[in-house]
Design an enzyme around this catalytic site. Structure first.
Site, mmCIF file in Angstrom:
data_model
loop_
_atom_site.group_PDB
_atom_site.id
_atom_site.type_symbol
_atom_site.label_atom_id
_atom_site.label_comp_id
_atom_site.label_asym_id
_atom_site.label_seq_id
_atom_site.Cartn_x
_atom_site.Cartn_y
_atom_site.Cartn_z
ATOM 1 N N GLU A 1 0.826 -1.205 0.000
ATOM 2 C CA GLU A 1 0.000 0.000 0.000
ATOM 3 C C GLU A 1 0.865 1.261 0.000
ATOM 4 O O GLU A 1 0.562 2.237 -0.706
ATOM 5 C CB GLU A 1 -0.921 0.008 1.227
ATOM 6 C CG GLU A 1 -1.825 -1.211 1.324
ATOM 7 C CD GLU A 1 -1.238 -2.332 2.161
ATOM 8 O OE1 GLU A 1 -1.992 -2.937 2.940
ATOM 9 O OE2 GLU A 1 -0.020 -2.590 2.048
ATOM 10 N N CYS B 1 -2.228 -3.546 7.242
ATOM 11 C CA CYS B 1 -1.778 -3.731 8.624
ATOM 12 C C CYS B 1 -2.156 -2.517 9.471
ATOM 13 O O CYS B 1 -2.267 -1.393 8.974
ATOM 14 C CB CYS B 1 -0.269 -3.981 8.671
ATOM 15 S SG CYS B 1 0.728 -2.555 8.182
ATOM 16 N N ARG C 1 10.064 -23.905 -4.603
ATOM 17 C CA ARG C 1 11.308 -23.902 -3.822
ATOM 18 C C ARG C 1 11.704 -22.476 -3.449
ATOM 19 O O ARG C 1 12.223 -22.227 -2.361
ATOM 20 C CB ARG C 1 12.444 -24.538 -4.624
ATOM 21 C CG ARG C 1 12.466 -26.046 -4.651
ATOM 22 C CD ARG C 1 13.754 -26.519 -5.302
ATOM 23 N NE ARG C 1 13.864 -27.961 -5.403
ATOM 24 C CZ ARG C 1 14.928 -28.600 -5.860
ATOM 25 N NH1 ARG C 1 15.977 -27.883 -6.268
ATOM 26 N NH2 ARG C 1 14.965 -29.916 -5.930
ATOM 27 N N ASP D 1 20.657 -38.986 -5.517
ATOM 28 C CA ASP D 1 20.486 -37.949 -6.545
ATOM 29 C C ASP D 1 21.536 -36.848 -6.494
ATOM 30 O O ASP D 1 21.677 -36.094 -7.460
ATOM 31 C CB ASP D 1 19.105 -37.302 -6.407
ATOM 32 C CG ASP D 1 17.971 -38.290 -6.615
ATOM 33 O OD1 ASP D 1 18.207 -39.356 -7.210
ATOM 34 O OD2 ASP D 1 16.844 -37.992 -6.176
ATOM 35 N N GLU E 1 11.162 -32.729 -0.011
ATOM 36 C CA GLU E 1 11.259 -33.440 -1.289
ATOM 37 C C GLU E 1 11.872 -34.825 -1.079
ATOM 38 O O GLU E 1 12.462 -35.400 -1.985
ATOM 39 C CB GLU E 1 12.099 -32.634 -2.284
ATOM 40 C CG GLU E 1 11.398 -31.398 -2.817
ATOM 41 C CD GLU E 1 12.066 -30.841 -4.055
ATOM 42 O OE1 GLU E 1 12.622 -31.622 -4.838
ATOM 43 O OE2 GLU E 1 12.028 -29.612 -4.230
#
Length: 366
Positions: free
Chosen positions: A52, A76, A185, A201, A295
Site C-alpha cells: 500500500e 496492517c 522452492r 540424486d 522433497e
C-alpha cells in the site's frame, strides 16, 4: 474493468515479491482513478515498505477524490519494521479500499478494516478471496496455527510410483512441471530431503529460475551420518550455499569436525520419531523458518504422514504408468480398510503443466 479484474492485477503485482518477503506476506496493491490504474505497488522484501505504501509513493501525488485502492490482504494496523498502512491510507485521502483477504492473525484480524471504517474510509472485502488467501500459504498457516507449515512435494506416475524398481526416477514429469517446483522452492524458506535422496540424486536443492539461482535453508535428515561418507562430493556440502545446509542427526551422534570446518551446522535431535518431528518443528519456529518443503523419498514422507506432521501436499502426476507392484509408491506403511478412512485434501488447487497435472491442498487427518 471489474473489481475482479483489478484484484487480479493486484495479485500479479504481489507475485513480484514471491520468495522475497521472509516471514511477511506477499502483497500487491494498486490505485484506480476514473476507471484507470494509475499506480501499482508490491511488498518487495522483508522489512521494506508494504504494498500500500509503495502504491501511494509510486503515485507521486495526492490521490483524486474518486481514488480506490485495491489490495490483496487487509492493510496492517500495527507498527513493526514499518508504520501501519491503515494510517497511511487514511492520511492519503483515499476514500475506498477493496481487499481480497482478511489478515489471518487473530491479533489483527479485522482490525485494519475497522480502523479504516472508523475514519470514514469505505471498505469492500472478499474480492477473489480464495486466490488472495492461496497467495500466502505459509504466512496464513503460521499466523493461525502458531507453527511452521510442513509441505511435501511428490512426482508420480498415474499408478502412484516415484521410481522404477531399480530406482530410476529422472524424469517422471516434464520440464514445465519441474519449473513449477523451482517456483515453490523459491517460495519456501527451507527445503528438506533424507539421506537416501541425498546419496542417490546428489541434489543441489536450490531454486533455478531464469532470472537467478537462490537457496534457502537446506535440511539433510541423516540420523546415522550416512552422507558424510561422501562429504567431499555431495553438492549440499561443497557448493557456494553450503553454509545454508543443516544436517539433522541423532542427539547422541558425534558430528565430525570436517562438517564444522565447512561451516555446516548440525541439529542433534531425538531419534524417537514422534519426538523428533515435534522438536524439529520447534527448532524451525525458534529460527523463524515458517515453512519447510520436503522433497524426500517414501521413507521420510511416510514417517511424517504417520506422525500427522505433514500439513500440505504438492502432488505432480505424469501421464505414464509402470504397472509394476515392486516399484515404490510415494508413501506407504498405513493400513486402511475403508475408502471413507482414506486421507484427503482440503482447499484443493489444480494446475496443468503441458501434459502433467498438479493437485495440491491441506491434508485432512480427521
Amino acid at each position: 474493468m471489474t473489481p475482479k479484474d483489478y484484484m487480479q492485477m493486484a495479485l500479479d503485482e504481489a507475485r513480484k515479491g514471491w520468495g522475497l518477503t521472509g516471514t511477511n506476506p506477499v502483497v500487491g496493491a494498486l490505485i484506480v482513478e476514473d476507471g484507470q490504474v494509475v499506480s501499482l505497488g508490491f511488498h518487495a522484501h522483508f522489512g521494506g515498505p508494504h504494498a500500500e505504501i509503495e502504491a501511494l509513493k509510486n503515485l507521486g501525488r495526492k490521490p483524486s477524490a474518486d481514488a480506490v485502492m485495491y489490495v490483496t490482504l487487509e492493510p496492517c494496523c500495527s507498527t513493526g519494521k514499518t508504520g501501519p498502512c491503515t494510517q497511511a491510507i487514511i492520511e492519503s485521502g483515499v476514500r475506498k479500499v477493496v481487499l481480497g483477504a482478511i489478515d489471518p492473525d487473530p491479533r489483527h484480524q479485522g482490525r485494519g478494516v475497522a480502523l479504516l471504517n472508523d475514519a470514514g474510509v469505505e471498505t469492500e472485502v472478499g474480492v477473489l478471496e480464495g486466490a488472495c488467501e492461496d497467495l500466502n500459504l505459509i504466512f496464513n498457516f503460521s499466523a493461525q496455527e502458531g507453527r511452521p507449515l510442513f509441505a511435501a512435494k511428490t512426482a508420480t506416475t498415474l499408478d502412484g510410483k516415484v521410481s522404477t524398481r531399480s530406482g530410476s526416477s529422472q524424469w517422471i514429469t516434464g520440464e514445465e512441471a519441474r519449473r513449477d517446483v523451482m517456483r515453490w522452492r523459491r517460495y519456501f524458506p527451507a527445503i528438506a530431503v533424507g539421506s537416501g535422496t541425498a546419496l542417490a540424486d546428489n541434489p543441489s536443492l536450490t531454486s533455478r529460475l531464469e532470472d537467478s539461482v537462490t537457496c534457502g535453508t537446506r535440511f539433510i535428515f541423516d540420523r546415522r551420518l550416512r552422507t558424510l561418507g561422501q562429504i567431499d562430493t555431495l553438492k549440499v556440502y561443497n557448493d557456494a550455499f553450503k553454509s545454508k545446509t543443516i544436517l539433522v542427526c541423532g542427539d547422541e551422534t558425534d558430528v565430525p569436525k570436517a562438517l564444522e570446518s565447512k561451516g555446516i551446522r548440525a541439529w542433534k535431535l531425538p531419534l524417537q520419531s514422534d519426538v523428533l518431528w515435534k522438536r524439529f518443528r520447534e527448532k524451525c519456529r525458534e529460527e523463524s523458518i515458517h515453512g519447510v518443503y520436503f522433497e524426500g523419498g517414501p521413507c521420510l514422507l511416510s514417517e511424517l504422514l504417520s506422525n500427522q506432521e505433514l500439513n500440505y501436499l504438492f502432488a505432480y502426476r505424469a501421464p505414464k504408468f509402470l504397472a509394476d507392484s515392486d516399484a515404490p509408491a510415494f508413501v506407504g506403511g498405513q493400513m486402511v480398510d475403508q475408502m471413507s478412512d482414506a486421507y484427503s485434501l482440503e482447499k484443493v488447487q489444480h494446475g496443468t503443466f503441458s501434459d502433467d497435472q498438479l493437485t495440491r491442498g491441506f491434508i485432512n487427518y480427521s
